[in-house]
Design a protein around this motif. Structure first.
Motif, PDB file in Angstrom:
ATOM      1  N   ALA A 250       0.837  -1.200   0.000  1.00 58.84           N
ATOM      2  CA  ALA A 250       0.000   0.000   0.000  1.00 58.84           C
ATOM      3  C   ALA A 250       0.875   1.255   0.000  1.00 58.84           C
ATOM      4  O   ALA A 250       0.603   2.217  -0.721  1.00 58.84           O
ATOM      5  N   LEU A 251       1.950   1.193   0.793  1.00 65.30           N
ATOM      6  CA  LEU A 251       2.871   2.338   0.861  1.00 65.30           C
ATOM      7  C   LEU A 251       3.470   2.636  -0.512  1.00 65.30           C
ATOM      8  O   LEU A 251       3.427   3.768  -1.001  1.00 65.30           O
ATOM      9  N   PHE A 252       3.993   1.587  -1.164  1.00 66.40           N
ATOM     10  CA  PHE A 252       4.571   1.774  -2.498  1.00 66.40           C
ATOM     11  C   PHE A 252       3.525   2.327  -3.460  1.00 66.40           C
ATOM     12  O   PHE A 252       3.806   3.205  -4.280  1.00 66.40           O
ATOM     13  N   SER A 253       2.295   1.807  -3.345  1.00 62.51           N
ATOM     14  CA  SER A 253       1.252   2.206  -4.294  1.00 62.51           C
ATOM     15  C   SER A 253       0.848   3.658  -4.098  1.00 62.51           C
ATOM     16  O   SER A 253       0.593   4.377  -5.059  1.00 62.51           O
ATOM     17  N   ILE A 254       0.788   4.087  -2.831  1.00 64.13           N
ATOM     18  CA  ILE A 254       0.412   5.479  -2.574  1.00 64.13           C
ATOM     19  C   ILE A 254       1.486   6.413  -3.122  1.00 64.13           C
ATOM     20  O   ILE A 254       1.189   7.412  -3.789  1.00 64.13           O
ATOM     21  N   ILE A 255       2.759   6.051  -2.863  1.00 67.93           N
ATOM     22  CA  ILE A 255       3.849   6.863  -3.408  1.00 67.93           C
ATOM     23  C   ILE A 255       3.745   6.908  -4.932  1.00 67.93           C
ATOM     24  O   ILE A 255       3.864   7.958  -5.554  1.00 67.93           O
ATOM     25  N   GLY A 256       3.469   5.736  -5.518  1.00 69.41           N
ATOM     26  CA  GLY A 256       3.345   5.660  -6.975  1.00 69.41           C
ATOM     27  C   GLY A 256       2.217   6.532  -7.499  1.00 69.41           C
ATOM     28  O   GLY A 256       2.358   7.214  -8.513  1.00 69.41           O
ATOM     29  N   THR A 257       1.090   6.518  -6.792  1.00 66.88           N
ATOM     30  CA  THR A 257      -0.058   7.310  -7.227  1.00 66.88           C
ATOM     31  C   THR A 257       0.269   8.791  -7.237  1.00 66.88           C
ATOM     32  O   THR A 257      -0.060   9.511  -8.179  1.00 66.88           O
ATOM     33  N   LEU A 258       0.956   9.229  -6.185  1.00 67.86           N
ATOM     34  CA  LEU A 258       1.253  10.658  -6.096  1.00 67.86           C
ATOM     35  C   LEU A 258       2.229  11.112  -7.170  1.00 67.86           C
ATOM     36  O   LEU A 258       2.317  12.288  -7.485  1.00 67.86           O
TER      37      LEU A 258
END
Lengths: 282, 303
Positions: A207-215
């Motif tokens: 989830a952490l990686f994905s949130i960073i990716g989204t931003l």
């Protein structure tokens, strides 16, 4: 150690200082737009401008909406696949895993270019199939295009996240499941009550990686922008930075927006990490 | 070493698979069939763009629009390949070479640096070590694309814009690599060996290169692989720091081709075939080094 510190400080720390410094200035072209532009100290002016900028809010809101929908769908898919592979109920497991991981080996831009072709009427077999059965087929309409972008990221990253969760599942001691099975728990029950809670740290990590990716969403919308006017120059915060800095030469304001994105990313990551540590200490 | 393998690769490939292989093979149950069908459907989803790319790379411009996308038409693969390689006197090969150079040399440097940093963080006790570690972790959380503009400003001030260095230097700092190396060194290089080498009169540099590096080879391969991928896939940074198209990596080159395909549909086949050619090296690298990326991701998950 020293070389790493040098590189780390040079390319992680110093740029942030430069960005912060730059964000306090504004480029102003003098008078008639002729001659040198003037660099003027504006203090926090760029930040007040950012906080009142409806374009930035629109871009941020779009990325937020995207993240709220895309990240759970992708992680749900990744978790489901990981559990299925872990249950050993699937044939050809190793082959299917490699296939799922394949998109990660394809550069994001190339992935976006390929999907872009699959969205365009004329070339795309998917669009023509949908047209044949009379289903809606406009992937680039104002409402659909955000989800067309989300599809590219989901395609690219599901396998990567699946492998992380799968690896965590495989590391769990098997005897717990045996014990649960003896006690009469079915496969669903074991997955829901034992496996998922135990691999929650891995799920939060993805989830952490994905949130960073989204931003940082940037290259996918940039690629689709060449196809449709429905993706504007200011579609995501990162595209806005790019456009401000290199399209309109407003480096100061671009830096301020950059700093704001960095701060938001940082805060979001800290929140997820806190959750991670809380689970870890239990 | 046994301790290490249980910690790093133990959860991945081999033991895990054998563990399941031990289970008796059950007769094909309905659940098994349904689950496999769902997985095959998902696999098709992951393959769709790749399959389309393979079929499309064999088609003429006319067939691209008129024939069914998920099957062959008249084979024009060689002609398409030719359009890729003759483009602007072979600029595509140059882009591939650039990507290889950026990713190869960059990840080699990043791996060495990460190993040295991981080693010092694991084995030397110096003031502020924990603070430094936290600081580096913070660095991981600031994504590269957010740093791109600040990096541009920095490179601009030192006059490195539009040089190979502009892409190469920022790619040397792999925070993920430092973490992996630190974990690995801590668990696989015993203090006694380092002490013994010191007693025998080996210098610190010599100890690092002849003893430590050899003991952490699996971690090094993993770090190398992941930095290679991230540099090869890099797009935003080259996009803003390189104006000269002769210095572009292949990602940037294909992006600019895709843009011009809007006005000239004949370029589509070049973009598609070029994409195919550019993905082949990485896919091969992945298939060959499966064991390593699996263990690398495992380490990340266990951290």
């Amino acid at each position: 150690m020293l070389p790493f510190l040098l590189i780390f400080v040079t390319f992680h720390i110093i740029p942030i200082f430069f960005a912060v410094q730059e964000s306090l200035f504004r480029q102003q072209s003098s008078g008639l737009g002729l001659g040198e532009s003037v660099r003027q100290f504006v203090g926090l002016g760029n930040y007040t401008r950012a906080f009142g900028d409806s374009t930035l809010y629109a871009a941020g809101g779009r990325v937020l909406l995207y993240g709220v929908v895309q990240v759970p769908i992708m992680l749900f898919l990744a978790l489901g696949m990981a559990l299925a592979f872990d249950s050993a109920l699937v044939h050809a497991r190793q082959f299917l895993q490699v296939v799922a991981f394949l998109p990660y080996a394809i550069p994001g831009v190339i992935g976006a270019i390929l999907w872009a072709f699959l969205y365009v009427p004329g070339i795309s077999p998917i669009v023509s199939l949908l047209q044949d059965i009379g289903a809606p087929s406009d992937f680039l309409s104002p409402r659909a295009v955000l989800w067309s972008i989300a599809n590219v990221s989901t395609w690219q990253w599901t396998g990567y996240n699946m492998i992380i969760i799968f690896a965590a599942l495989q590391a769990l001691p098997r005897d717990i499941f045996e014990a649960a099975r003896v006690d009469g728990a079915g496969a669903w029950r074991v997955a829901w009550s034992i496996k998922i809670p135990l691999v929650l740290p891995a799920i939060l990590l993805t989830a952490l990686f994905s949130i960073i990716g989204t931003l940082q969403l940037f290259s996918e919308p940039l690629v689709l922008k060449t196809l449709t006017g429905n993706v504007t120059y200011n579609y995501t915060p990162n595209m806005m930075v790019y456009n401000l800095a290199f399209g309109t030469n407003d480096t100061g304001y671009a830096s301020a927006v950059s700093v704001v994105i960095a701060a938001v990313t940082f805060i979001a990551s800290i929140v997820v990490l806190r959750l991670l540590q809380k689970r870890g200490s239990q | 070493m046994t301790h290490v393998s249980s910690r790093l690769s133990g959860a991945s490939a081999s033991p895990a698979f054998s563990r399941n292989a031990v289970q008796p093979r059950r007769a094909t149950s309905p659940a098994r069939v349904i689950l496999t069908l769902v997985m095959v459907a998902l696999a098709l989803y992951f393959l769709i763009p790749v399959l389309w790319m393979i079929f499309a790379s064999t088609k003429s411009t006319a067939d691209l629009n008129s024939s069914f996308g998920f099957w062959f038409a008249d084979i024009h693969f060689v002609q398409n390949l030719k359009t890729v390689f003759v483009l602007q006197d072979g600029i595509f090969l140059r882009w591939m070479g650039n990507s290889l150079l950026y990713a190869g040399v960059g990840s080699l440097g990043a791996t060495l640096i990460a190993a040295a940093a991981g080693y010092s963080l694991a084995k030397f006790h110096f003031a502020g070590r924990d603070a430094l570690l936290g600081f580096i972790l913070g660095g991981v959380l600031i994504p590269a694309t957010v740093l791109a503009l600040p990096t541009y400003i920095l490179l601009d001030r030192v006059g490195l814009i539009n040089t190979y260095w502009a892409v190469f230097l920022p790619s040397l700092g792999s925070t993920f690599g430092v973490f992996l190396c630190r974990i690995y060194v801590a668990s696989s290089v015993p203090d006694e060996i380092i002490e013994a080498a010191r007693v025998d009169g080996a210098g610190e540099v010599r100890i690092f290169f002849t003893i430590v590096l050899r003991m952490v080879v699996p971690a090094l391969v993993t770090v190398f692989l992941f930095s290679f991928i991230s540099i090869w896939n890099n797009f935003f940074l080259p996009l803003i720091v390189l104006n000269d198209e002769r210095k572009w990596p292949v990602t940037l080159g294909l992006y600019s081709l895709q843009q011009s395909a809007q006005s000239d549909p004949d370029i589509v086949r070049t973009v598609v075939t070029g994409s195919l050619v550019s993905t082949i090296p990485l896919v091969i690298l992945f298939l060959v080094l499966q064991r390593y990326w699996r263990s690398g991701l495992t380490a990340g998950a266990l951290k």
